[in-house]
Design an enzyme around this catalytic site. Structure first.
Site, PDB file in Angstrom:
ATOM      1  CE  LYS A 139      -4.384  -1.387   2.119  1.00 53.02           C
ATOM      2  NZ  LYS A 139      -5.361  -1.050   3.167  1.00 53.02           N
TER       3      LYS A 139
ATOM      4  CE  LYS B  42      -6.832  -7.698  -2.037  1.00 52.25           C
ATOM      5  NZ  LYS B  42      -6.927  -7.344  -0.605  1.00 52.25           N
TER       6      LYS B  42
ATOM      7  CE  LYS C 102     -12.916  -2.447   0.829  1.00 50.14           C
ATOM      8  NZ  LYS C 102     -13.609  -3.166   1.845  1.00 50.14           N
TER       9      LYS C 102
HETATM   10  P1  AMP Z   1     -11.023  -5.512   3.051  1.00 48.48           P
HETATM   11  O1  AMP Z   1     -11.952  -5.227   1.928  1.00 48.48           O
HETATM   12  O2  AMP Z   1      -9.593  -5.348   2.660  1.00 48.48           O
HETATM   13  O3  AMP Z   1     -11.394  -4.821   4.320  1.00 48.48           O
HETATM   14  O4  AMP Z   1     -11.182  -7.072   3.322  1.00 48.48           O
HETATM   15  C1  AMP Z   1     -12.228  -7.604   4.111  1.00 48.48           C
HETATM   16  C2  AMP Z   1     -12.207  -9.125   4.079  1.00 48.48           C
HETATM   17  O5  AMP Z   1     -12.446  -9.594   2.752  1.00 48.48           O
HETATM   18  C3  AMP Z   1     -10.878  -9.736   4.520  1.00 48.48           C
HETATM   19  O6  AMP Z   1     -11.134 -10.930   5.236  1.00 48.48           O
HETATM   20  C4  AMP Z   1     -10.198 -10.032   3.219  1.00 48.48           C
HETATM   21  O7  AMP Z   1      -9.259 -11.076   3.335  1.00 48.48           O
HETATM   22  C5  AMP Z   1     -11.381 -10.444   2.346  1.00 48.48           C
HETATM   23  N1  AMP Z   1     -11.097 -10.194   0.948  1.00 48.48           N
HETATM   24  C6  AMP Z   1     -10.899  -8.988   0.351  1.00 48.48           C
HETATM   25  N2  AMP Z   1     -10.640  -9.136  -0.970  1.00 48.48           N
HETATM   26  C7  AMP Z   1     -10.665 -10.480  -1.209  1.00 48.48           C
HETATM   27  C8  AMP Z   1     -10.474 -11.280  -2.385  1.00 48.48           C
HETATM   28  N3  AMP Z   1     -10.205 -10.735  -3.565  1.00 48.48           N
HETATM   29  N4  AMP Z   1     -10.581 -12.631  -2.251  1.00 48.48           N
HETATM   30  C9  AMP Z   1     -10.862 -13.198  -1.057  1.00 48.48           C
HETATM   31  N5  AMP Z   1     -11.059 -12.495   0.082  1.00 48.48           N
HETATM   32  C10 AMP Z   1     -10.960 -11.151   0.018  1.00 48.48           C
END
Ligand code: AMP
Ligand code: TRP
Length: 346
Positions: free
Chosen positions: A124, A207, A210
């Protein structure tokens, strides 16, 4: 770091904690890697605590009005994905001050050398490491506080969060060791299922996120049926038919990703998907995947829209959740302060 005794978690009630940043549209990756599994844990009858981590979100710039909207939208996504606010605790982090306070204490336990190894920070911050917020650097210690403030023993997350949960274990072990207590458990990351790392629809090496500038790279939980179908139709794939077995997906990252997404949405294994579609091309597979995704996601986005029409009700649910969360976290914070030698006399 010396690890905790193997049976340390036996002293604690099994409890699940996890969080998601309300920093934008939630994606299919969040749904399959996190939300869907959060609901499954709740339905297994384990005590479950789920948090919209707004304090984490502001480690990078957030427009204040947008942050409020995104927090409500994320709460709606949780509920629409099957999280029942009467059976799980659902709240936003900043309403429970124990998170920030415990984070400070854990900042004093974590070592700079440990933080320097965090790959998400390196990704990041990129070349800009001097310019990012101090909060972004301390982010994993706040995450450790989230988990340890509930004495949580299990943390369902996607693959990308594994290192942060391991850091949490190191912080817990060092605290217990330094203060000669067995106060904090050793929370286990739960990384399960066919979609622990959902990849971008445009690039199988990245990955699904968002924050990706390309909207075509992801399925948003708010996308309508036509958009979902179009994004899968245009997803990068290859010219080969699907193989009959998993080894045939080696070196075919995009194909593997689409198979894994199908498996996770259908609740079957990737092997079972190949048993059904092996030998067929993407001309057949992509429309089937799009239909399945629409069937699974349309009810969720519909329910989100319904819930978002009444923001006051969402705020009320988060407030009730925060009160329940605080009843667990505040005594654990108080005890932590006491162990560390702070006078508590009021
Ligand atoms: P975040 O959006 O970074 O706050 O992620 C929230 C949750 O979603 C965490 O448990 C991440 O590991 C999971 N997550 C986010 N993006 C992915 C993805 N592309 N594949 C699987 N899990 C994800
Ligand atoms: N860092 C996590 C992410 O970006 C979100 C998070 C914050 C979290 N606190 C947590 C996840 C505690 C699990 C447990 O995905």
């Amino acid at each position: 770091m010396t690890d905790q005794p193997a049976d340390i978690n036996a002293k604690f009630t099994p409890r699940v904690f996890s969080g998601i940043q309300p920093s934008g549209n939630l994606t299919l990756g969040n749904y399959l890697g996190a939300l869907k599994r959060f609901a499954e844990k709740q339905d297994e009858g384990i005590e479950t605590v789920y948090c919209l981590v707004d304090l984490h979100a502001v480690t990078v710039w957030q427009e204040p009005e947008a942050l409020k909207r995104q927090t409500r939208e994320a709460a709606a996504a949780f509920i629409a994905s099957g999280i029942d606010p009467d059976r799980s605790i659902l709240f936003n982090q900043s309403q429970v001050s124990a998170h920030a306070e415990l984070a400070w204490l854990l900042n004093c336990v974590a070592r700079v050398g440990w933080m320097n190894r965090m790959t998400q920070f390196k990704d990041k911050a990129g070349k800009n490491a001097e310019k990012v917020s101090l909060g972004l650097y301390a982010y994993p210690a706040l995450m450790a506080a989230d988990i340890l403030a509930y004495h949580a023993t299990m943390v369902p997350v996607g693959e990308d969060q594994k290192q942060h949960v391991e850091l949490t274990r190191d912080i817990a072990a060092k605290f217990n060791h330094d203060y000669k207590v067995d106060f904090f458990p050793s929370p286990a990351p739960l990384i399960e299922g066919a979609a622990t790392r959902v990849m971008s629809l445009r690039d199988g090496s990245k990955k699904m996120s968002k924050s990706d500038p390309s909207d075509a790279s992801r399925i948003n939980l708010t996308d309508d049926a036509d958009t979902i179908a179009k994004k899968f139709r245009k997803a990068v794939s290859d010219a080969e038919p699907l193989p009959e077995s998993l080894e045939g997906l080696d070196g075919r990252a995009e194909a593997r990703n689409l198979v894994n997404i199908y498996a996770a949405l259908a609740g079957i294994t990737a092997d079972a998907v190949l048993a059904q579609f092996g030998g067929q091309g993407f001309g057949t597979f992509k429309p089937a995947l799009a239909d399945l995704a629409v069937a699974k996601l349309a009810p969720i986005s519909g329910e989100m829209t319904r819930l978002m029409a009444d923001p006051a009700e969402i705020d009320r649910i988060l407030g009730k959740g925060a009160a329940k969360a605080e009843a667990i976290a505040q005594p654990i914070l108080e005890k932590t302060l006491d162990i560390m030698g702070m006078i508590r006399s009021r």
